[in-house]
Design a protein around this motif. Structure first.
Motif, PDB file in Angstrom:
ATOM      1  N   MET A 228       5.349   1.834 -16.178  1.00  0.00           N
ATOM      2  CA  MET A 228       5.830   2.456 -14.873  1.00  0.00           C
ATOM      3  C   MET A 228       6.244   1.505 -13.661  1.00  0.00           C
ATOM      4  SD  MET A 228       2.077   3.434 -12.992  1.00  0.00           S
ATOM      5  CE  MET A 228       2.893   3.607 -11.505  1.00  0.00           C
ATOM      6  N   GLY A 229       6.420   0.135 -14.014  1.00  0.00           N
ATOM      7  CA  GLY A 229       6.894  -0.865 -13.081  1.00  0.00           C
ATOM      8  C   GLY A 229       5.475  -1.264 -12.243  1.00  0.00           C
ATOM      9  N   ASP A 230       5.801  -1.202 -10.881  1.00  0.00           N
ATOM     10  CA  ASP A 230       4.639  -1.406 -10.103  1.00  0.00           C
ATOM     11  C   ASP A 230       3.476  -0.736 -10.423  1.00  0.00           C
ATOM     12  OD1 ASP A 230       3.241  -2.375  -7.732  1.00  0.00           O
ATOM     13  OD2 ASP A 230       4.190  -0.844  -6.519  1.00  0.00           O
ATOM     14  N   HIS A 231       2.386  -1.183 -11.000  1.00  0.00           N
ATOM     15  CA  HIS A 231       1.498  -0.538 -11.493  1.00  0.00           C
ATOM     16  C   HIS A 231      -0.063  -0.978 -11.112  1.00  0.00           C
ATOM     17  CE1 HIS A 231      -0.179   1.522 -15.509  1.00  0.00           C
ATOM     18  NE2 HIS A 231      -0.906   1.712 -14.469  1.00  0.00           N
ATOM     19  N   PRO A 232      -0.418  -0.430  -9.649  1.00  0.00           N
ATOM     20  CA  PRO A 232      -1.832  -0.769  -9.170  1.00  0.00           C
ATOM     21  C   PRO A 232      -2.864  -0.390 -10.012  1.00  0.00           C
ATOM     22  CG  PRO A 232      -0.344   0.011  -7.492  1.00  0.00           C
ATOM     23  CD  PRO A 232       0.419   0.239  -8.775  1.00  0.00           C
ATOM     24  N   VAL A 233      -4.115  -0.773 -10.106  1.00  0.00           N
ATOM     25  CA  VAL A 233      -5.128  -0.362 -11.139  1.00  0.00           C
ATOM     26  C   VAL A 233      -6.183  -0.467 -10.119  1.00  0.00           C
ATOM     27  CG1 VAL A 233      -4.253  -0.772 -13.361  1.00  0.00           C
ATOM     28  CG2 VAL A 233      -5.344  -2.618 -12.151  1.00  0.00           C
ATOM     29  N   ILE A 234      -6.330  -1.065  -8.936  1.00  0.00           N
ATOM     30  CA  ILE A 234      -7.538  -1.090  -8.119  1.00  0.00           C
ATOM     31  C   ILE A 234      -6.949  -0.720  -6.512  1.00  0.00           C
ATOM     32  CG2 ILE A 234      -9.731  -2.296  -7.344  1.00  0.00           C
ATOM     33  CD1 ILE A 234      -9.723  -3.904  -9.463  1.00  0.00           C
ATOM     34  N   TRP A 235      -7.548   0.213  -5.897  1.00  0.00           N
ATOM     35  CA  TRP A 235      -7.100   0.500  -4.530  1.00  0.00           C
ATOM     36  C   TRP A 235      -8.049   1.119  -3.919  1.00  0.00           C
ATOM     37  CZ3 TRP A 235      -4.384   3.052  -8.637  1.00  0.00           C
ATOM     38  CH2 TRP A 235      -4.437   4.491  -8.732  1.00  0.00           C
ATOM     39  N   SER A 236      -7.854   1.225  -2.403  1.00  0.00           N
ATOM     40  CA  SER A 236      -8.624   1.724  -1.476  1.00  0.00           C
ATOM     41  C   SER A 236      -7.656   2.651  -0.832  1.00  0.00           C
ATOM     42  CB  SER A 236      -9.411   0.772  -0.921  1.00  0.00           C
ATOM     43  OG  SER A 236     -10.410   1.359   0.141  1.00  0.00           O
ATOM     44  N   ASN A 237      -8.292   3.728  -0.210  1.00  0.00           N
ATOM     45  CA  ASN A 237      -7.422   4.745   0.702  1.00  0.00           C
ATOM     46  C   ASN A 237      -8.192   4.319   2.206  1.00  0.00           C
ATOM     47  OD1 ASN A 237      -6.422   6.650   2.321  1.00  0.00           O
ATOM     48  ND2 ASN A 237      -6.565   8.135   0.704  1.00  0.00           N
ATOM     49  N   PRO A 238      -7.323   3.695   3.074  1.00  0.00           N
ATOM     50  CA  PRO A 238      -7.795   3.416   4.430  1.00  0.00           C
ATOM     51  C   PRO A 238      -7.734   4.643   5.454  1.00  0.00           C
ATOM     52  CG  PRO A 238      -5.541   2.720   4.254  1.00  0.00           C
ATOM     53  CD  PRO A 238      -5.837   3.334   2.914  1.00  0.00           C
ATOM     54  N   THR A 239      -7.267   5.794   5.040  1.00  0.00           N
ATOM     55  CA  THR A 239      -7.055   6.904   5.953  1.00  0.00           C
ATOM     56  C   THR A 239      -8.209   7.749   6.182  1.00  0.00           C
ATOM     57  OG1 THR A 239      -6.112   8.564   4.176  1.00  0.00           O
ATOM     58  CG2 THR A 239      -4.669   6.793   5.344  1.00  0.00           C
ATOM     59  N   VAL A 240      -9.390   7.512   5.413  1.00  0.00           N
ATOM     60  CA  VAL A 240     -10.608   8.148   5.713  1.00  0.00           C
ATOM     61  C   VAL A 240     -11.664   7.337   6.125  1.00  0.00           C
ATOM     62  CG1 VAL A 240      -9.938   9.992   3.820  1.00  0.00           C
ATOM     63  CG2 VAL A 240     -11.275   7.677   3.090  1.00  0.00           C
ATOM     64  N   LYS A 241     -12.941   8.027   6.640  1.00  0.00           N
ATOM     65  CA  LYS A 241     -14.046   7.147   7.298  1.00  0.00           C
ATOM     66  C   LYS A 241     -14.783   6.820   6.305  1.00  0.00           C
ATOM     67  CE  LYS A 241     -14.007   9.821  11.617  1.00  0.00           C
ATOM     68  NZ  LYS A 241     -15.007  10.610  12.385  1.00  0.00           N
ATOM     69  N   ALA A 242     -14.619   7.057   5.018  1.00  0.00           N
ATOM     70  CA  ALA A 242     -15.763   6.585   3.785  1.00  0.00           C
ATOM     71  C   ALA A 242     -15.043   5.250   3.388  1.00  0.00           C
ATOM     72  CB  ALA A 242     -15.766   7.517   2.780  1.00  0.00           C
ATOM     73  N   ARG A 243     -15.834   4.503   3.070  1.00  0.00           N
ATOM     74  CA  ARG A 243     -15.698   3.189   2.386  1.00  0.00           C
ATOM     75  C   ARG A 243     -15.308   3.833   0.834  1.00  0.00           C
ATOM     76  NH1 ARG A 243     -18.833  -2.397   3.462  1.00  0.00           N
ATOM     77  NH2 ARG A 243     -17.850  -2.604   5.557  1.00  0.00           N
ATOM     78  N   ASN A 244     -14.241   3.449   0.248  1.00  0.00           N
ATOM     79  CA  ASN A 244     -13.855   3.991  -1.025  1.00  0.00           C
ATOM     80  C   ASN A 244     -13.053   2.890  -1.805  1.00  0.00           C
ATOM     81  OD1 ASN A 244     -10.886   4.778  -1.032  1.00  0.00           O
ATOM     82  ND2 ASN A 244     -11.584   5.238   1.001  1.00  0.00           N
ATOM     83  N   VAL A 245     -13.091   3.052  -3.038  1.00  0.00           N
ATOM     84  CA  VAL A 245     -12.496   2.257  -4.142  1.00  0.00           C
ATOM     85  C   VAL A 245     -12.196   2.843  -5.522  1.00  0.00           C
ATOM     86  CG1 VAL A 245     -14.256   0.888  -4.853  1.00  0.00           C
ATOM     87  CG2 VAL A 245     -11.834  -0.113  -5.051  1.00  0.00           C
ATOM     88  N   TYR A 246     -10.914   3.098  -5.858  1.00  0.00           N
ATOM     89  CA  TYR A 246     -10.620   3.595  -7.299  1.00  0.00           C
ATOM     90  C   TYR A 246     -10.618   2.305  -8.165  1.00  0.00           C
ATOM     91  CZ  TYR A 246      -8.320   5.413 -11.125  1.00  0.00           C
ATOM     92  OH  TYR A 246      -8.066   5.717 -12.614  1.00  0.00           O
ATOM     93  N   ILE A 247     -11.223   2.232  -9.362  1.00  0.00           N
ATOM     94  CA  ILE A 247     -10.939   1.293 -10.374  1.00  0.00           C
ATOM     95  C   ILE A 247     -10.491   2.038 -11.661  1.00  0.00           C
ATOM     96  CG2 ILE A 247     -12.015  -0.550 -11.599  1.00  0.00           C
ATOM     97  CD1 ILE A 247     -14.173  -0.820  -9.313  1.00  0.00           C
ATOM     98  N   PHE A 248      -9.389   1.712 -11.975  1.00  0.00           N
ATOM     99  CA  PHE A 248      -8.812   2.616 -13.260  1.00  0.00           C
ATOM    100  C   PHE A 248      -9.688   2.056 -14.414  1.00  0.00           C
ATOM    101  CE2 PHE A 248      -6.394   2.098 -17.088  1.00  0.00           C
ATOM    102  CZ  PHE A 248      -6.010   3.295 -17.277  1.00  0.00           C
ATOM    103  N   MET A 249      -9.807   0.975 -14.594  1.00  0.00           N
ATOM    104  CA  MET A 249     -10.559   0.582 -15.849  1.00  0.00           C
ATOM    105  C   MET A 249     -12.048   0.979 -15.987  1.00  0.00           C
ATOM    106  SD  MET A 249      -8.498  -1.850 -14.493  1.00  0.00           S
ATOM    107  CE  MET A 249      -9.634  -3.135 -13.903  1.00  0.00           C
ATOM    108  N   GLY A 250     -12.158   1.965 -17.182  1.00  0.00           N
ATOM    109  CA  GLY A 250     -13.508   2.648 -17.409  1.00  0.00           C
ATOM    110  C   GLY A 250     -13.564   3.573 -18.540  1.00  0.00           C
TER     111      GLY A 250
END
Length: 278
Positions: A228-250
């Motif tokens: 897909m070209g630019d391919h993030p696999v770990i990221w966080s959404n800063p627009t919500v109040k909760a600390r959050n992180v998505y980790i693709f590998m699993g």
């Protein structure tokens, strides 16, 4: 009679005269020891935080989830936090989530959630009632198994829709982009994931999220045209109040033998459970 002073001799002390003081001392000692034990046990029974993990009750990700449970249980015991597990979203509502400071979505899909669970989870994340870590299947966005896509979760995960995946699996090198983020503490600048079914999406989530790591698609072994070209696999959404992180590998249980992976997983737990957005 004292023959040197010609005064009556004082009676010699007898043991029973000391008994009240002895019993008082012993009672005080027992009380102090008992209080110390109670405080010690009480302290051990107060976990640092409470986590809930949801995972699928079937399918080919079950072995990963089983390995995750073993690893999580040991980490919880060693680090003094509690963790519970569920396999059905029907248990989730506002009262249920109120008990937990961390929600871990272990390979659980973002569709077929009840309206009650959707509303409770949305409030939990938007109001920062607890932190969130999602893995792998949590980004399986789109219309699946007769269920329509959940629009709010689609926005939360970065606006991506599942497009394709490497069904035959592949190893690949992951590159850390944000070394300063707490989730990446002591994680190497790059590390190899030996086996996963790498997803591609309709677009990169980068414009909507804070990317922490990406996969080098040129490092896939065996090589593939599914890219897909630019391919993030770990990221966080800063627009919500909760600390959050998505980790693709699993996908593969062997991930828990990968020190880089377990390090970022552990970091994610203790960062997200504090639930104060950076």
């Amino acid at each position: 009679m004292n023959y040197f002073t010609n005064k009556p001799a004082m009676p010699a002390p007898v043991a029973w005269q000391y008994l009240p003081s002895f019993f008082m001392f012993r009672a005080t000692l027992i009380l102090l020891v008992s209080l110390s034990l109670v405080l010690s046990v009480h302290g051990q029974q107060q976990p640092r935080f409470h986590a809930i993990a949801i995972y699928e009750n079937g399918g080919h990700h079950v072995e990963y989830s089983k390995a995750a449970r073993v690893w999580l249980d040991k980490l919880a015991a060693d680090s003094n936090f509690s963790i519970d597990y569920i396999q059905h979203i029907e248990d989730v509502d506002s009262a249920f989530l109120h008990k937990y400071q961390l929600f871990i979505q272990l390979d659980y899909v973002p569709y077929a959630w009840t309206e009650k669970a959707q509303a409770a989870f949305k409030h939990y994340i938007e109001e920062g009632q607890g932190g969130w870590i999602g893995f792998h299947h949590a980004s399986l966005l789109g219309d699946f198994d007769g269920y329509k896509m959940w629009p709010w979760f689609h926005d939360f995960i970065g606006g991506v829709v599942f497009k394709d995946y490497i069904a035959t699996f592949a190893s690949a090198t992951v590159h850390v982009e944000n070394k300063k983020h707490p989730v990446m503490k002591n994680v190497p600048d790059s590390f190899v994931i030996q086996k996963d079914e790498w997803y591609t999406y309709d677009q990169s989530p980068r414009p909507r999220v804070k990317v922490l790591a990406n996969v080098d698609e040129n490092s896939y072994q065996p090589a593939t045209t599914i890219k897909m070209g630019d391919h993030p696999v770990i990221w966080s959404n800063p627009t919500v109040k909760a600390r959050n992180v998505y980790i693709f590998m699993g996908h593969d249980p062997a991930l828990f033998q990968n020190t880089a992976y377990t390090t970022l997983f552990r970091n994610a737990i203790f960062w997200a459970a504090k639930n104060k957005k950076l």
